[in-house]
Structure formats: C-alpha cells, structure tokens
Design a protein around this motif. Structure first.
Motif, mmCIF file in Angstrom:
data_model
loop_
_atom_site.group_PDB
_atom_site.id
_atom_site.type_symbol
_atom_site.label_atom_id
_atom_site.label_comp_id
_atom_site.label_asym_id
_atom_site.label_seq_id
_atom_site.Cartn_x
_atom_site.Cartn_y
_atom_site.Cartn_z
ATOM 1 N N GLY A 26 0.800 -1.220 0.000
ATOM 2 C CA GLY A 26 0.000 0.000 0.000
ATOM 3 C C GLY A 26 0.834 1.270 0.000
ATOM 4 O O GLY A 26 0.292 2.370 0.021
ATOM 5 N N ALA A 27 2.161 1.132 -0.011
ATOM 6 C CA ALA A 27 3.023 2.321 -0.097
ATOM 7 C C ALA A 27 2.844 3.013 -1.444
ATOM 8 O O ALA A 27 3.047 4.217 -1.552
ATOM 9 N N LEU A 28 2.467 2.247 -2.457
ATOM 10 C CA LEU A 28 2.135 2.793 -3.773
ATOM 11 C C LEU A 28 0.686 2.418 -4.074
ATOM 12 O O LEU A 28 0.308 1.248 -3.969
ATOM 13 N N SER A 29 -0.101 3.407 -4.434
ATOM 14 C CA SER A 29 -1.524 3.194 -4.681
ATOM 15 C C SER A 29 -1.842 3.368 -6.156
ATOM 16 O O SER A 29 -1.122 4.070 -6.878
ATOM 17 N N PRO A 30 -2.947 2.753 -6.606
ATOM 18 C CA PRO A 30 -3.350 2.956 -7.991
ATOM 19 C C PRO A 30 -3.428 4.447 -8.327
ATOM 20 O O PRO A 30 -3.957 5.242 -7.550
ATOM 21 N N GLY A 31 -2.830 4.810 -9.452
ATOM 22 C CA GLY A 31 -2.821 6.201 -9.880
ATOM 23 C C GLY A 31 -1.586 6.973 -9.474
ATOM 24 O O GLY A 31 -1.340 8.063 -9.994
ATOM 25 N N ASP A 32 -0.791 6.445 -8.536
ATOM 26 C CA ASP A 32 0.439 7.136 -8.145
ATOM 27 C C ASP A 32 1.369 7.238 -9.348
ATOM 28 O O ASP A 32 1.551 6.269 -10.081
ATOM 29 N N LYS A 33 1.968 8.408 -9.510
ATOM 30 C CA LYS A 33 2.883 8.628 -10.618
ATOM 31 C C LYS A 33 4.292 8.223 -10.212
ATOM 32 O O LYS A 33 4.759 8.550 -9.134
ATOM 33 N N LEU A 34 4.954 7.501 -11.117
ATOM 34 C CA LEU A 34 6.350 7.114 -10.896
ATOM 35 C C LEU A 34 7.254 8.169 -11.508
ATOM 36 O O LEU A 34 6.844 8.894 -12.426
ATOM 37 N N PRO A 35 8.493 8.252 -11.040
ATOM 38 C CA PRO A 35 9.428 9.205 -11.645
ATOM 39 C C PRO A 35 9.656 8.838 -13.119
ATOM 40 O O PRO A 35 9.518 7.668 -13.499
ATOM 41 N N THR A 36 10.024 9.812 -13.917
ATOM 42 C CA THR A 36 10.348 9.513 -15.309
ATOM 43 C C THR A 36 11.565 8.609 -15.351
ATOM 44 O O THR A 36 12.350 8.556 -14.393
ATOM 45 N N VAL A 37 11.722 7.912 -16.457
ATOM 46 C CA VAL A 37 12.873 7.021 -16.628
ATOM 47 C C VAL A 37 14.163 7.810 -16.439
ATOM 48 O O VAL A 37 15.059 7.408 -15.688
ATOM 49 N N ARG A 38 14.254 8.953 -17.102
ATOM 50 C CA ARG A 38 15.485 9.755 -17.014
ATOM 51 C C ARG A 38 15.748 10.255 -15.605
ATOM 52 O O ARG A 38 16.875 10.229 -15.119
ATOM 53 N N ARG A 39 14.709 10.744 -14.948
ATOM 54 C CA ARG A 39 14.864 11.280 -13.592
ATOM 55 C C ARG A 39 15.328 10.187 -12.637
ATOM 56 O O ARG A 39 16.267 10.365 -11.868
ATOM 57 N N LEU A 40 14.672 9.023 -12.677
ATOM 58 C CA LEU A 40 15.037 7.939 -11.764
ATOM 59 C C LEU A 40 16.444 7.426 -12.078
ATOM 60 O O LEU A 40 17.235 7.167 -11.160
ATOM 61 N N ALA A 41 16.776 7.309 -13.350
ATOM 62 C CA ALA A 41 18.123 6.864 -13.730
ATOM 63 C C ALA A 41 19.164 7.841 -13.191
ATOM 64 O O ALA A 41 20.183 7.422 -12.626
ATOM 65 N N GLU A 42 18.895 9.131 -13.339
ATOM 66 C CA GLU A 42 19.805 10.164 -12.824
ATOM 67 C C GLU A 42 19.950 10.067 -11.314
ATOM 68 O O GLU A 42 21.058 10.071 -10.779
ATOM 69 N N ASP A 43 18.806 9.988 -10.625
ATOM 70 C CA ASP A 43 18.810 9.938 -9.160
ATOM 71 C C ASP A 43 19.568 8.732 -8.618
ATOM 72 O O ASP A 43 20.214 8.818 -7.569
ATOM 73 N N LEU A 44 19.485 7.601 -9.330
ATOM 74 C CA LEU A 44 20.103 6.367 -8.843
ATOM 75 C C LEU A 44 21.463 6.076 -9.472
ATOM 76 O O LEU A 44 22.102 5.086 -9.126
ATOM 77 N N GLY A 45 21.883 6.935 -10.406
ATOM 78 C CA GLY A 45 23.161 6.717 -11.069
ATOM 79 C C GLY A 45 23.153 5.500 -11.981
ATOM 80 O O GLY A 45 24.133 4.774 -12.074
ATOM 81 N N LEU A 46 22.010 5.285 -12.638
ATOM 82 C CA LEU A 46 21.856 4.147 -13.538
ATOM 83 C C LEU A 46 21.720 4.619 -14.978
ATOM 84 O O LEU A 46 21.398 5.776 -15.229
ATOM 85 N N ALA A 47 21.917 3.692 -15.898
ATOM 86 C CA ALA A 47 21.651 3.991 -17.303
ATOM 87 C C ALA A 47 20.137 4.050 -17.501
ATOM 88 O O ALA A 47 19.398 3.256 -16.896
ATOM 89 N N PRO A 48 19.654 4.975 -18.311
ATOM 90 C CA PRO A 48 18.210 5.050 -18.567
ATOM 91 C C PRO A 48 17.615 3.728 -19.060
ATOM 92 O O PRO A 48 16.490 3.382 -18.711
ATOM 93 N N ASN A 49 18.384 2.958 -19.835
ATOM 94 C CA ASN A 49 17.879 1.676 -20.330
ATOM 95 C C ASN A 49 17.583 0.698 -19.198
ATOM 96 O O ASN A 49 16.706 -0.156 -19.313
ATOM 97 N N THR A 50 18.319 0.803 -18.096
ATOM 98 C CA THR A 50 18.096 -0.074 -16.943
ATOM 99 C C THR A 50 16.730 0.212 -16.329
ATOM 100 O O THR A 50 15.951 -0.702 -16.056
ATOM 101 N N VAL A 51 16.433 1.482 -16.127
ATOM 102 C CA VAL A 51 15.137 1.874 -15.565
ATOM 103 C C VAL A 51 14.025 1.552 -16.563
ATOM 104 O O VAL A 51 12.965 1.036 -16.181
#
Length: 120
Positions: A28-53
């Motif tokens: 329940g930490a994530l509910s229907p309709g909750d928006k996830l970070p964009t691929v680029r934003r999450l990749a940047e935040d986590l230091g990952l390649a965008p393709n990984t996200v």
C-alpha cells in the motif's frame, strides 16, 4: 516511496527496482494512480543507465503493475495487485495442464513445492 538500488547486490538493478515497485503496491506504499518518476529522472537519481530503468518499467507494464500514458508518464495501474492476478492465472493454467497430463493433485503440489524450494 523512495526507490533505491544496492550496487553490491547480485540482483540486477532493473530487477531490484521491479521488485520494490511490486512490494510497494502490495504493502500500500504505492496506490493505484500514483505517478512514478520519469525514466530519465530515476536513472539520474540512482546513477543508472536510462535503459536499466526503462527495462524495469517495461517489465512492470507487461505484468500490468504500471501503465504508461505517453508523455504523461508512468503510473501504478488501477487494477490493484496485478501480481496476484498474474499468479492466479498461472496457477489455473498449471492446474489445467496437470489434469490434462493425468497427474494427481498431490503430485502436482509436490512439483510446485520442489520448484519453490519448499521442503515438506
């Protein structure tokens, strides 16, 4: 919910993300309709390649845990816990196949227990 990646884990980063989102839906930490970070934003935040996200998001979308709405982004799907629904569908398909093969229910259950590593 904050998504994280353990760079020292033997589990690939895309799989860590996928599991965290599924667990977030289950708890329940994530509910229907909750928006996830964009691929680029999450990749940047986590230091990952965008393709990984992107891979994690694609797999979550295939499992109907999230839905992507074009430029609007990716959201938790409104269908509830799609993971359980997918598991139920797989269980029904397995049961039908075991019946077609003529295996008794106890033997079919023993095969599942062994596959899950459950010792009885």
């Amino acid at each position: 919910m904050e998504l994280t990646v353990d760079q020292h884990s033997p589990t690939p980063p895309y799989e860590q993300l996928r599991v965290q989102v599924i667990e977030g839906v289950r708890t329940g930490a994530l509910s229907p309709g909750d928006k996830l970070p964009t691929v680029r934003r999450l990749a940047e935040d986590l230091g990952l390649a965008p393709n990984t996200v992107a891979r994690a998001y694609r797999e979550l979308e295939q499992d109907e845990v999230i839905e992507t709405r074009g430029r609007l982004g990716s959201f938790i799907a409104p269908t509830g816990d799609a993971t359980h629904r997918q598991a139920q569908l797989a269980a029904v398909a397995y049961a039908e196949r075991m019946r077609a093969l003529g295996l008794p229910a106890e033997e079919a259950l023993a095969i599942v227990r062994a596959a899950l590593g459950i010792r009885s």
